[in-house]
Write an enzyme that holds these catalytic residues in place. Structure first.
Site, PDB file in Angstrom:
ATOM      1  CG  HIS A 163       8.082   4.169  10.762  1.00  0.00           C
ATOM      2  ND1 HIS A 163       7.615   5.399  10.347  1.00  0.00           N
ATOM      3  CD2 HIS A 163       9.434   4.205  10.585  1.00  0.00           C
ATOM      4  CE1 HIS A 163       8.631   6.133   9.944  1.00  0.00           C
ATOM      5  NE2 HIS A 163       9.750   5.437  10.086  1.00  0.00           N
ATOM      6  CG  LEU A 179      -1.836   1.215   1.385  1.00  0.00           C
ATOM      7  CD1 LEU A 179      -2.875   1.231   0.276  1.00  0.00           C
ATOM      8  CD2 LEU A 179      -2.513   1.206   2.753  1.00  0.00           C
TER       9      LEU A 179
END
Length: 339
Positions: A230, A126
């Protein structure tokens, strides 16, 4: 108009540019021309293949701005991971040590290398270019995959997973990987991640620790990032959690990022998507936005638009222009999902 469609051979240059822009940690798109050509060819074969049960198919799609002809994003779904290449994770577990003699009881967290997700479908690849990260484009691109899963469920594993990018700095250094590099692999994180993306995983079986790793013996910096994502991945994780995905104690072997899972049939958007019959005409005014897809495979198309959809009807009005973009005609079906 932004249209999601299967990738084609002439999308190579755009895919290569996306691979360059995606940066470190985007394992599924290494900057390697041969591999990207191979991924495109594999996707084209998967979309045209007759499938009795999921195996090693990969469905890679692109987001195209039809006004400019530019490819501005990608999304993908793997049918069943680990069927040809080993698919590694660390499984978080607990070992208990107890002595009545000295009246001491300790619980120690462990990391064990495993292949437990073999056969699961995977949401992957993605990416949306910076200038298009607005107007719910990212949400549409990501969630459109659930319409594809709902329509073609038999082509995918019963469990759907997504690997979330773990913590690393701007140079691509992972605190979780540092100890592994020092004591076992001997190559840096970027190189290991790159080799993994190329499918060259033999070094993992040869060099990874074969016995459970005691978390308490890792450096504190490594311990802190186990199961953490992250900062740039937090929105993607939030979206998947809203769909019913949960972490069941599996993390990435390189950066320690969590893997989340959900049964395909339990994914909220899979359950809530609806099939409606198309009627052509002037679309009624409404502020309710939907993700829309056709029901095709090789000619799959998806986009978003404001639709008037009521609970008591199985029909929806599309403009001729929107129907043409979706490759549907009067009387055919589309699948819709409220944005």
């Amino acid at each position: 108009m932004l249209i999601i469609r299967p990738i084609r051979g002439n999308d190579f240059e755009a895919l290569y540019q996306i691979a360059e822009e995606s940066g470190h940690g985007f394992t599924s798109l290494p900057v390697n021309a041969d591999l990207l050509h191979s991924k495109i060819a594999r996707a084209e074969a998967s979309f045209s293949k007759s499938v009795d049960e999921p195996f090693d198919e990969g469905y890679l799609m692109v987001l195209e701005d039809t006004d400019t002809g530019e490819v501005v994003g990608t999304c993908g779904i793997e049918a069943a991971v680990g069927m040809e290449d080993a698919f590694y994770h660390y499984r978080l577990g607990t070992e208990v040590y107890h002595s009545e003699q000295i009246d001491v009881r300790n619980e120690v967290e462990t990391l064990t290398l495993c292949h437990d997700y073999t056969g699961a479908a995977e949401l992957c690849t993605l990416f949306l270019r910076d200038s298009y990260r607005k107007d719910n484009n990212g949400r549409m691109l990501s969630r459109s995959r659930f319409l594809f899963l709902a329509q073609h469920a038999a082509r995918f594993g019963e469990t759907v997973i997504a690997e979330m990018r773990g913590v690393s700095d701007e140079e691509g250094n992972s605190p979780f990987y540092a100890w592994l590099q020092q004591h076992f692999l001997g190559i840096d994180f970027i190189q290991a991640d790159y080799l993994s993306g190329l499918g060259k995983k033999a070094f993992m079986a040869e060099m990874m620790p074969r016995n459970p790793v005691y978390v308490c013996l890792l450096p504190e910096a490594a311990q802190k990032v186990i199961g953490e994502v992250h900062a740039n991945t937090r929105p993607a994780l939030n979206l998947l959690q809203a769909e019913g995905f949960r972490c069941r104690g599996y993390v990435d072997i390189f950066d320690g990022g969590p893997t989340v899972e959900c049964r395909l049939s339990d994914i909220r958007s899979v359950r809530e998507s609806r099939l409606l019959t198309v009627r052509l005409g002037v679309m009624p005014a409404t502020n309710t936005s939907y993700i829309i897809s056709n029901t095709l495979l090789a000619d799959y198309r998806a986009t978003s638009a404001n639709l008037l959809v009521t609970a008591d009807t199985d029909e929806v009005v599309l403009s001729p222009e929107l129907a043409a973009a979706l490759l549907v005609a009067e009387g055919e079906q589309i699948r819709v999902l409220a944005m």
